[in-house]
Design a protein around this motif. Sequence first.
Motif, PDB file in Angstrom:
ATOM      1  N   ASN A 335       0.812  -1.230   0.000  1.00 25.20           N
ATOM      2  CA  ASN A 335       0.000   0.000   0.000  1.00 25.20           C
ATOM      3  C   ASN A 335       0.842   1.275   0.000  1.00 25.20           C
ATOM      4  OD1 ASN A 335      -2.378  -1.526   0.127  1.00 25.20           O
ATOM      5  ND2 ASN A 335      -2.043  -1.821   2.342  1.00 25.20           N
ATOM      6  N   LEU A 336       2.153   1.118  -0.074  1.00 25.21           N
ATOM      7  CA  LEU A 336       3.037   2.285  -0.044  1.00 25.21           C
ATOM      8  C   LEU A 336       3.909   2.318  -1.314  1.00 25.21           C
ATOM      9  CD1 LEU A 336       4.231   2.004   3.692  1.00 25.21           C
ATOM     10  CD2 LEU A 336       2.699   3.753   2.780  1.00 25.21           C
ATOM     11  N   PRO A 337       3.277   2.382  -2.508  1.00 20.66           N
ATOM     12  CA  PRO A 337       4.071   2.284  -3.738  1.00 20.66           C
ATOM     13  C   PRO A 337       5.097   3.401  -3.900  1.00 20.66           C
ATOM     14  CG  PRO A 337       1.803   2.948  -4.221  1.00 20.66           C
ATOM     15  CD  PRO A 337       1.844   2.548  -2.777  1.00 20.66           C
ATOM     16  N   TYR A 338       4.738   4.617  -3.471  1.00 18.67           N
ATOM     17  CA  TYR A 338       5.677   5.735  -3.657  1.00 18.67           C
ATOM     18  C   TYR A 338       6.904   5.529  -2.753  1.00 18.67           C
ATOM     19  CZ  TYR A 338       7.522  10.359  -4.435  1.00 18.67           C
ATOM     20  OH  TYR A 338       8.355  11.395  -4.788  1.00 18.67           O
ATOM     21  N   THR A 339       6.650   5.169  -1.489  1.00 18.48           N
ATOM     22  CA  THR A 339       7.748   4.925  -0.544  1.00 18.48           C
ATOM     23  C   THR A 339       8.638   3.799  -1.067  1.00 18.48           C
ATOM     24  OG1 THR A 339       6.233   5.563   1.212  1.00 18.48           O
ATOM     25  CG2 THR A 339       8.225   4.382   1.891  1.00 18.48           C
ATOM     26  N   ASP A 340       8.008   2.742  -1.574  1.00 16.15           N
ATOM     27  CA  ASP A 340       8.764   1.605  -2.107  1.00 16.15           C
ATOM     28  C   ASP A 340       9.633   2.052  -3.291  1.00 16.15           C
ATOM     29  OD1 ASP A 340       9.493  -1.008  -2.015  1.00 16.15           O
ATOM     30  OD2 ASP A 340       7.712  -1.804  -3.044  1.00 16.15           O
ATOM     31  N   ALA A 341       9.050   2.899  -4.149  1.00 19.78           N
ATOM     32  CA  ALA A 341       9.804   3.386  -5.320  1.00 19.78           C
ATOM     33  C   ALA A 341      10.991   4.241  -4.876  1.00 19.78           C
ATOM     34  CB  ALA A 341       8.878   4.203  -6.223  1.00 19.78           C
ATOM     35  N   VAL A 342      10.781   5.038  -3.813  1.00 20.53           N
ATOM     36  CA  VAL A 342      11.883   5.888  -3.318  1.00 20.53           C
ATOM     37  C   VAL A 342      13.019   5.003  -2.780  1.00 20.53           C
ATOM     38  CG1 VAL A 342      12.510   7.531  -1.481  1.00 20.53           C
ATOM     39  CG2 VAL A 342      10.472   7.932  -2.875  1.00 20.53           C
ATOM     40  N   ILE A 343      12.679   3.942  -2.049  1.00 28.19           N
ATOM     41  CA  ILE A 343      13.725   3.046  -1.518  1.00 28.19           C
ATOM     42  C   ILE A 343      14.500   2.414  -2.684  1.00 28.19           C
ATOM     43  CG2 ILE A 343      14.144   0.908  -0.214  1.00 28.19           C
ATOM     44  CD1 ILE A 343      11.645   1.648   1.477  1.00 28.19           C
ATOM     45  N   HIS A 344      13.781   1.992  -3.726  1.00 28.23           N
ATOM     46  CA  HIS A 344      14.456   1.392  -4.893  1.00 28.23           C
ATOM     47  C   HIS A 344      15.377   2.406  -5.571  1.00 28.23           C
ATOM     48  CE1 HIS A 344      11.748  -1.959  -4.329  1.00 28.23           C
ATOM     49  NE2 HIS A 344      12.372  -2.615  -5.296  1.00 28.23           N
ATOM     50  N   GLU A 345      14.895   3.657  -5.660  1.00 25.20           N
ATOM     51  CA  GLU A 345      15.709   4.675  -6.329  1.00 25.20           C
ATOM     52  C   GLU A 345      16.949   5.020  -5.497  1.00 25.20           C
ATOM     53  OE1 GLU A 345      15.662   5.385  -9.277  1.00 25.20           O
ATOM     54  OE2 GLU A 345      16.233   7.452  -9.688  1.00 25.20           O
ATOM     55  N   ILE A 346      16.819   4.935  -4.163  1.00 20.51           N
ATOM     56  CA  ILE A 346      17.991   5.177  -3.294  1.00 20.51           C
ATOM     57  C   ILE A 346      19.027   4.075  -3.555  1.00 20.51           C
ATOM     58  CG2 ILE A 346      18.808   5.169  -0.893  1.00 20.51           C
ATOM     59  CD1 ILE A 346      15.966   6.401  -0.201  1.00 20.51           C
ATOM     60  N   LEU A 347      18.547   2.838  -3.658  1.00 18.21           N
ATOM     61  CA  LEU A 347      19.476   1.720  -3.924  1.00 18.21           C
ATOM     62  C   LEU A 347      20.134   1.866  -5.303  1.00 18.21           C
ATOM     63  CD1 LEU A 347      17.586  -1.377  -2.513  1.00 18.21           C
ATOM     64  CD2 LEU A 347      19.975  -0.876  -2.078  1.00 18.21           C
ATOM     65  N   ARG A 348      19.341   2.339  -6.287  1.00 21.27           N
ATOM     66  CA  ARG A 348      19.900   2.486  -7.645  1.00 21.27           C
ATOM     67  C   ARG A 348      20.940   3.603  -7.669  1.00 21.27           C
ATOM     68  NH1 ARG A 348      19.745   5.266 -12.331  1.00 21.27           N
ATOM     69  NH2 ARG A 348      18.426   6.910 -11.464  1.00 21.27           N
ATOM     70  N   MET A 349      20.537   4.796  -7.210  1.00 21.65           N
ATOM     71  CA  MET A 349      21.460   5.932  -7.275  1.00 21.65           C
ATOM     72  C   MET A 349      22.628   5.749  -6.294  1.00 21.65           C
ATOM     73  SD  MET A 349      20.660   8.396  -9.450  1.00 21.65           S
ATOM     74  CE  MET A 349      21.237   9.964  -8.832  1.00 21.65           C
ATOM     75  N   GLY A 350      22.353   5.140  -5.142  1.00 22.29           N
ATOM     76  CA  GLY A 350      23.414   4.923  -4.148  1.00 22.29           C
ATOM     77  C   GLY A 350      24.479   3.981  -4.680  1.00 22.29           C
ATOM     78  N   ASN A 351      24.087   3.040  -5.549  1.00 20.19           N
ATOM     79  CA  ASN A 351      25.055   2.171  -6.243  1.00 20.19           C
ATOM     80  C   ASN A 351      26.027   1.559  -5.222  1.00 20.19           C
ATOM     81  OD1 ASN A 351      26.490   1.025  -8.340  1.00 20.19           O
ATOM     82  ND2 ASN A 351      27.589   2.908  -8.860  1.00 20.19           N
ATOM     83  N   ILE A 352      25.431   0.871  -4.254  1.00 19.08           N
ATOM     84  CA  ILE A 352      26.158   0.505  -3.031  1.00 19.08           C
ATOM     85  C   ILE A 352      27.381  -0.398  -3.274  1.00 19.08           C
ATOM     86  CG2 ILE A 352      25.840  -0.390  -0.669  1.00 19.08           C
ATOM     87  CD1 ILE A 352      23.932   1.947  -1.436  1.00 19.08           C
TER      88      ILE A 352
END
Length: 485
Positions: A335-352
Amino acid sequence: FLLLFSVVFLVIADYVKNRRPNSFPPGPWALPFVGNIFSVDFSKTHESLTKFAETYGDVYSLRMGQTWMVVLNGFNTLKEALLTQGHCVADRPILPLQDDVAPNQGIITTNGHMWKHQRRFALFTLKYFGVGKKSLESAIVDESMHFCKEIADLKGKEPFNPHIITNNAVANIICTLVFGHRFEYGDEKFMKLMGLTCSCSVLLTVFLTAQLYNSFPVLMRRVPGPHHTIRKIYSDFMDLIKVDISKHKEDWDPSEPRDYIDCYLSEIQKATFYEDNLIICALELFVAGSETTSTTLRWAFLYMAKYPEIQEKVQAEIDRVIGQSRQPSMMDRANLPYTDAVIHEILRMGNIVPLSLPHSTNNEMQLGNYTIPKGVVIIPNLTSVLFDKKEWETPYTFNPGHFLNEEGKFVKRAAFIPFSAGKRVCLGENLARMELFLFFTSFMQRFTFSMPSGVKPVLDYRFGVTLAPIQYKICAKLRQVSSSQ
Ligand code: HEM
């Protein structure tokens, strides 16, 4: 004359021994003995390796000392190598730095039967103790409360460096899985454990030290330097964890395992595993599972401070779906698609983990027009996929829209591979996803993150264990949300 003759002879011998084999991927010209070591900027290795692809193509080779490496770039190449032909690249190269102190032990650097058994066992144990289950979920939510309390105690006045406190919170989840309990952040043993984990990851993964040792082991064994402390780290970790193993043995009930150590003791009793290996596996779970997740959360704070409008949207979604009167749970994710998308984008841009971990070919492999012989080191360049222009609409912009469709629903993206892919895919992926979701939503529910006044968020990184943001201080203001929400 003799000296000159010897040098010429050695250069020719090096050239003959290290010639690129026929149909081997191309690459920059390699100097005698050292190869391409000086062509790479080790302060941003992933950028150097991504740049080479512009000249030599998605599959190219580099020589590091006496070792040939093939670097794989772009989504299609990695998909072909790690998934379609995954059985050819399932091995890790033998790394002398690790092999000198713990030969054929652990999960991360072993191959064959040892790796299969240790990996299967660790996956089973993680699942048994709750990845995807309520028990572990409660432990993570409970830990996020400890974290929030530490921050709330600062009363939002002081900008603080979130590094150590985030490391502590994340490491405590591994402690819960391995030892069966968490530690207070100030606990002496816990602090020692954190120190050892951190030094170990730095030594094993800082590319230059590791690369020099692994390329010139005979020489580096004799040269003094920080790499020698690895033995001391291993033996200190052994002393520390042996105390726990003894305690576990005292009140051990094989029918009711409490944690990873208990499960491992059962395997030791069956004579399938042995104690030294338990210690190395535990160390690896700390090394692989703490800094990675904690670095992602530190990128999260920074991105939220940089994009307050995105932070507000996340908070509004959390307020609407969860409110303030209860804690987040994994059930909320759908039920939190925007929050989920933000976490994914942090992982993508963070390039851990920008270059994944090195693999090696356990069979001759055909990749496009190239033949890669058995035993060649393979570097899957995850950076080239997470920022692949063909896969992402705005690869260099923080854009949660990468993971949302037109109706605002969450969409999976095949090129999202921060945990790599294939047979060696991150063993802790599910745990990390669970931790990131629960920690992030708990923090966003309670605090608003911003930079100290007059300070702009800097998204620069330090290339090391992980691609980490450079140290920063941040403010966390307790949110005032009306109780009706
Ligand atoms: C391997 C990323 C969290 C345990 C890896 C690899 C990557 C990765 C890229 C290399 C895969 C390959 O060689 O192709 C991440 C990221 C994390 C994370 C981005 C968090 C955001 C964790 C956690 C654990 C863990 C929480 C522990 C429970 C491991 C292990 C391996 C591994 C044991 C080696 C697997 C093998 O060699 O079979 N991880 N990881 N990781 N990770 Fe993670």
